[in-house]
Enzyme design. Structure first.
Site, PDB file in Angstrom:
ATOM      1  N   VAL B  16      -3.009   6.311   9.733  1.00 29.00           N
ATOM      2  CA  VAL B  16      -4.101   7.086   9.143  1.00 29.00           C
ATOM      3  C   VAL B  16      -5.351   6.977  10.014  1.00 29.00           C
ATOM      4  O   VAL B  16      -5.987   7.976  10.352  1.00 29.00           O
ATOM      5  CB  VAL B  16      -4.395   6.633   7.695  1.00 29.00           C
ATOM      6  N   GLU B 122     -11.208   9.416  -2.648  1.00 26.70           N
ATOM      7  CA  GLU B 122     -10.273  10.506  -2.921  1.00 26.70           C
ATOM      8  C   GLU B 122      -8.902  10.231  -2.315  1.00 26.70           C
ATOM      9  O   GLU B 122      -7.868  10.569  -2.897  1.00 26.70           O
ATOM     10  CB  GLU B 122     -10.841  11.816  -2.367  1.00 26.70           C
ATOM     11  N   GLY B 180       8.792   7.449   6.650  1.00 24.64           N
ATOM     12  CA  GLY B 180       7.423   6.946   6.501  1.00 24.64           C
ATOM     13  C   GLY B 180       6.815   7.242   5.146  1.00 24.64           C
ATOM     14  O   GLY B 180       5.624   7.090   4.941  1.00 24.64           O
ATOM     15  N   GLU B 183       6.816   2.641   1.244  1.00 15.22           N
ATOM     16  CA  GLU B 183       6.231   1.434   1.809  1.00 15.22           C
ATOM     17  C   GLU B 183       7.356   0.482   2.217  1.00 15.22           C
ATOM     18  O   GLU B 183       8.474   0.566   1.729  1.00 15.22           O
ATOM     19  CB  GLU B 183       5.356   0.722   0.757  1.00 15.22           C
ATOM     20  N   ASP B 194       2.404   1.763  -7.449  1.00 17.42           N
ATOM     21  CA  ASP B 194       1.544   2.693  -6.718  1.00 17.42           C
ATOM     22  C   ASP B 194       1.018   3.792  -7.656  1.00 17.42           C
ATOM     23  O   ASP B 194      -0.179   4.080  -7.691  1.00 17.42           O
ATOM     24  CB  ASP B 194       2.361   3.296  -5.563  1.00 17.42           C
ATOM     25  N   LYS B 198      -3.044   4.549  -9.090  1.00 17.41           N
ATOM     26  CA  LYS B 198      -3.670   5.878  -9.065  1.00 17.41           C
ATOM     27  C   LYS B 198      -4.067   6.316 -10.479  1.00 17.41           C
ATOM     28  O   LYS B 198      -5.132   6.896 -10.681  1.00 17.41           O
ATOM     29  CB  LYS B 198      -2.707   6.891  -8.450  1.00 17.41           C
TER      30      LYS B 198
END
Lengths: 401, 401
Positions: B16, B122, B180, B183, B194, B198
């Site tokens: 990232v 975000e 990808g 995880e 996860d 969120k």
């Protein structure tokens, strides 16, 4: 955070206006007050406090207490007059009038810059989908390649009924009108004008280019025949009325056209009165926004969101316009179409740059091939009643260089 | 309009971070400059100017030129330290770290209020979908009833491969990891953690209530068996890992649970690594946001949007929190589930409030019935390896009053 108390003057009190009025009355903490409602027809019974009603626009425009005008009439020129007068008096404007906004975009922009007064029009484009706000706020840096979608709930409803329920065009149209999805003047919807106005507005917020409705070609769904539907089904496609804009180099293309859509396109499964917008970013790839596009609630909801945003001083920044990216709107590019006629030799084959399929029977002829868009739209045959044209599923535009 | 020039200090330089760095270098007009990048591993080769790299966090935190910190590490506690230190020094923060944000929401909120410094996240929720921004900005007045969706791209990819391509769970998981999407510690994805982080963050921006991850029950997809899939298909359903929150009266419910989904639910056709969020408003009815949820580009795109928003002084207002609607998060409600076991009598029938279906064969037993959520989640049988529980398609929550 600083909040402005909103004091509203509303023009127009149809289903959207009435729904808005009811919601403001019912929702606590909105900090919004309706001061006056201007209506035309003096004899109609209204579900609002009589003291609020007026038949004289000056009673709103010259009322110093009112700081926000909500414009919900269906008269384009009257609406634009109201907007101009309101801005000059320092009153912010919220409008759902796509035809008015699309037709006067540059003037509305200039007035906002000159008088430092915001005009918000989220409700003008794709019902409850906050597409303008997202294009303005969220995508300003991410260079967007394209936006396409189903921008008109009525036509999508009609096409769904034709495709999934095997209904005739006229029956499906009548049903859409009964449900309140289609306008009383159906040509606005089925002719692709409504989608075009929305596309105009969206292009401004995607690419920062002001385009007039006259510059964008729109083709409707009225001529879709049983044969076209049969061909679509054979090709494992549905037909959808697609509005699109795409950037290739420094050129912007855009049009509204019925299009063959394959199952791998997210718009394929978008049915009934729903609207959907696909945003194709250079970096974020594809994103999809979906919501109801027709009916009073989606519009009312968008109007209310704009009113509420004014409480916090929100305005469109037109960032992409100010970035001055030197993009030009062009109505000419290469596109692949399916052109069908019930008569022999109606479609001029020489107009095509290349032809990949050709079909002939006693009743129907079609050609699939690539053609210059300017040649297609100015051809003598495209407007004939027995000819129909659809864009092929790939919708791969090419520029002419 | 006033713009701040952004001078970045980046923590973490994985996919990232690298994508972000490249994009900033390539995109004209961004007004963003990378000043320093802090990395851990001294020996790894990096695709960035060597002068930018540092191994000492103080070189970023104490650099007065840097006004925005981008936090992209995978170390939760280190990340929170960085955020705290940055805020205290008046540096704005952009982070993609959902576990850190979810685990420290109230503290991050308090720090923002105290030091008047924005923290944007975000990218922590649903990849490229601008869901927090929309909940913050667009829905503040429209009372929202519920938000539900597929918040994790890896599990959705795995379930797609299992359902559509008849792949085994382990093969599908491996594929997701190779692409990808999943995880390296798959339990974060497939166990529903996860999605839960969120959901925590989203609940704050939907209902203005701070919920800790420990308060939300999450159940994973690891125990879905061939039999479960067969039953789903017989019922014309797919299985999706759904995160949801719903308001009934003044009570807020929320959980992450594998769920039978019917074709009329928009999430049914959401496949592969896509995320989708359905927002159910009282007024605007249902709206749907879709985008890629896994991979470096969607995250990078969201990070860049947040950085860009800081140029215009954007910050979360937490309007719903300040509206003080007196809503309470409750982990108890009535829910209909499918509970299956490979052993006889594993599932305690007495735990159910009512039973509508029961099935027994040599290898599989299942019950479909209504149960108190608190009874379900604290039951002795739900965690057994041979027992699996799914929510039924209606997912009609009822409160207990």
């Amino acid at each position: 955070m600083h909040q402005h108390k909103i004091k509203l003057g509303i023009f127009g009190f149809g289903v959207v206006g009435q729904g808005l009025y009811q919601t403001i009355k019912q929702t606590k903490g909105l900090q919004v007050e309706v001061i006056k409602i201007c209506v035309k027809n003096k004899s109609k019974k209204r579900l609002a406090d009589k003291k609020l009603l007026t038949f004289n626009k000056s009673e709103i425009l010259n009322n110093k207490e009112i700081n926000v005008i909500v414009e919900l009439t269906n008269d384009t020129e009257f609406a634009f007059e109201i907007v101009k007068e309101a801005i000059k008096r320092g009153k912010a404007v919220v409008t759902a009038n796509k035809k008015m906004v699309a037709g006067h975009q540059k003037e509305i922009f200039d007035l906002q810059q000159k008088f430092h007064v915001p005009v918000l029009y989220e409700a003008s484009s794709c019902g409850s989908i906050p597409i303008i706000r997202n294009l303005e706020e969220y995508y300003d840096n991410d260079s967007i390649n394209a936006v396409e979608g189903i921008f008109n709930g009525a036509t999508n409803y009609i096409l769904t009924k034709i495709f999934d329920d095997n209904k005739s065009y006229s029956k499906a149209l009548k049903e859409a009108q009964e449900k309140g999805f289609a306008e009383t003047e159906p040509n606005m919807d089925v002719g692709g004008y409504d989608s075009k106005y929305k596309l105009c507005i969206i292009i401004t917020h995607v690419f920062g280019v002001f385009v007039k409705p006259e510059q964008i070609f729109n083709y409707g769904i009225e001529k879709i025949s049983d044969f076209d539907i049969k061909i679509a089904k054979e090709k494992n496609c549905k037909i959808k009325l697609i509005a699109f804009t795409r950037k290739i180099g420094n050129e912007i293309f855009g049009a509204v056209f019925p299009t063959f859509v394959k199952p791998d396109n997210i718009l394929y499964s978008l049915e009934n009165e729903y609207n959907g917008v696909v945003v194709e970013g250079a970096f974020s790839e594809k994103q999809f926004f979906l919501g109801k596009g027709a009916g009073s609630y989606p519009t009312g909801s968008a109007v209310l969101s704009d009113i509420s945003a004014l409480r916090y001083g929100y305005k469109y920044e037109y960032k992409k316009y100010f970035q001055d990216l030197n993009l030009k709107f062009k109505d000419d590019f290469l596109v692949e179409v399916y052109a069908r006629s019930e008569h022999k030799n109606s479609i001029r084959k020489n107009d095509f740059a290349s032809i990949s399929e050709e079909y002939k029977s006693a009743d129907n002829h079609f050609i699939i091939g690539k053609i210059r868009f300017s040649k297609l739209t100015t051809s003598s045959w495209i407007r004939k009643p027995h000819v129909n044209v659809l864009i092929t599923p790939e919708n791969k535009l090419e520029n002419l260089n």
